[in-house]
Scaffold this motif. Sequence first.
Motif, mmCIF file in Angstrom:
data_model
loop_
_atom_site.group_PDB
_atom_site.id
_atom_site.type_symbol
_atom_site.label_atom_id
_atom_site.label_comp_id
_atom_site.label_asym_id
_atom_site.label_seq_id
_atom_site.Cartn_x
_atom_site.Cartn_y
_atom_site.Cartn_z
ATOM 1 N N TYR A 78 1.825 0.982 12.696
ATOM 2 C CA TYR A 78 1.788 2.330 12.145
ATOM 3 C C TYR A 78 2.361 3.347 13.119
ATOM 4 O O TYR A 78 1.980 3.355 14.285
ATOM 5 N N GLY A 83 1.877 6.553 13.636
ATOM 6 C CA GLY A 83 0.948 7.408 14.362
ATOM 7 C C GLY A 83 0.052 6.621 15.296
ATOM 8 O O GLY A 83 -0.718 7.184 16.060
ATOM 9 N N THR A 141 0.837 -1.204 0.000
ATOM 10 C CA THR A 141 0.000 0.000 0.000
ATOM 11 C C THR A 141 0.872 1.254 0.000
ATOM 12 O O THR A 141 2.047 1.198 0.344
ATOM 13 N N ARG A 178 -5.889 7.130 11.466
ATOM 14 C CA ARG A 178 -5.406 8.159 12.404
ATOM 15 C C ARG A 178 -6.394 9.311 12.368
ATOM 16 O O ARG A 178 -6.711 9.810 11.288
HETATM 17 P P1 AMP Z 1 3.848 9.691 10.284
HETATM 18 O O1 AMP Z 1 4.651 9.889 9.071
HETATM 19 O O2 AMP Z 1 4.636 9.196 11.417
HETATM 20 O O3 AMP Z 1 3.024 10.885 10.605
HETATM 21 O O4 AMP Z 1 2.805 8.557 10.002
HETATM 22 C C1 AMP Z 1 2.604 7.990 8.761
HETATM 23 C C2 AMP Z 1 1.325 7.245 8.809
HETATM 24 O O5 AMP Z 1 0.898 6.943 7.500
HETATM 25 C C3 AMP Z 1 1.412 5.933 9.489
HETATM 26 O O6 AMP Z 1 0.903 6.068 10.779
HETATM 27 C C4 AMP Z 1 0.548 4.972 8.690
HETATM 28 O O7 AMP Z 1 -0.727 4.887 9.289
HETATM 29 C C5 AMP Z 1 0.395 5.626 7.396
HETATM 30 N N1 AMP Z 1 1.137 5.013 6.288
HETATM 31 C C6 AMP Z 1 2.219 5.527 5.700
HETATM 32 N N2 AMP Z 1 2.615 4.768 4.674
HETATM 33 C C7 AMP Z 1 1.765 3.747 4.600
HETATM 34 C C8 AMP Z 1 1.654 2.625 3.737
HETATM 35 N N3 AMP Z 1 2.504 2.429 2.735
HETATM 36 N N4 AMP Z 1 0.651 1.773 3.949
HETATM 37 C C9 AMP Z 1 -0.205 1.985 4.936
HETATM 38 N N5 AMP Z 1 -0.161 3.027 5.788
HETATM 39 C C10 AMP Z 1 0.811 3.894 5.630
#
Ligand code: AMP
Length: 331
Positions: A226, A228, A109, A197
């Motif tokens: 994840y 977040g 994803t 989130r």
């Molecule tokens: P952050 O960059 O720490 O604010 O959080 C990125 C958030 O995006 C994560 O908590 C995931 O829920 C979501 N996320 C990022 N990339 C993907 C991915 N390839 N597949 C699913 N969820 C993702």
Amino acid sequence: MPKLTSELSLAIESLQKGKLVAFPTETVFGLGGDATNQEAIKRIFKVKGRPSNRPLILHVPNLETVKKIVLDWSLNESKLAKKFWPGPLTLILKNGNLISQSAVAGKKTVAIRIPSHPFALSMLRSFSEIGSGIVAAPSANRFGYVSTTNARDVEFSLQNYLDETDVIVNSSPRNNCQFGLESTIVDCTTNSPKILRVGVIKKSEIESCIGKTVDVGLTEDGKIDYPGTCSSHYSPKTKFKVMTRAQIELNLSKLCEGGKTFLWYFQKPVKTSQNLTAEVAPSTAPEYGRQLYSKLNNLDRRGLNLIIFEEPPTGEDWNAICDRLEKAKSR
Ligand code: AMP
Ligand code: MG
């Protein structure tokens, strides 16, 4: 030392060379790198100290680019994009094969959004004319700590990890982070979209846009870790408590015994203490959200023994704020 600049051209030049750019968005500052450049992606993880199994959100200038990246584009995402992009909404979609595996941490994803911040959007548009136009960017702070919403907080958090070819985009009133909280993330890879989130865009807004109820929670397999959504995140280094009004009144003298204490309150406590500095917190959710991270970052540099925030009101407007406070206090 990274360059501090407000020049769009310098930011784009850095991206094109595979270097990193800490840039403002309407949510928080992002630590961006070219999502199609393996080296840039590796450095984002290194500079943040982020575990490599935590995928990054991709920032793109337009729908055309989104459609180049993802495998499917169906009704739910199409409605959400139409209503909320450019803006603080991240969609999880099926990954095609354009994006390097390290950026998505090997997942099938991708997380994508089109930001509305004028600097971010101009940067992405210009970068798409001379490069990929796809910028992977987590929040511009060390992993697990407080997100940043201005250049000074980025410098404090990351300057020892960035080098002179990287760029931090200078803060100015024009470059403010309008919301100050991370995007709402909606997983659109299943029949019933799910909020992964909570963020600025509310659950009720998502539901009225797609015309059905959505759950808030983890993905179907529940296994993906994840960023977040792990329990401790957004945390200051200083001891931090979120307490109800009654708990504060009851325990304030004892809490202040340990040394310098800061209290962000909605209603001034009756008691006080020599060790206590108390300030009134913004009473509306948008203003509280805008100030939350800069307040925490600032307090974290004051050598305090304890930071106490009075528990915010309940209600949908405050959901994202309560979520961040809940995680921030559980280091
Ligand atoms: P952050 O960059 O720490 O604010 O959080 C990125 C958030 O995006 C994560 O908590 C995931 O829920 C979501 N996320 C990022 N990339 C993907 C991915 N390839 N597949 C699913 N969820 C993702
Ligand atoms: Mg983050």
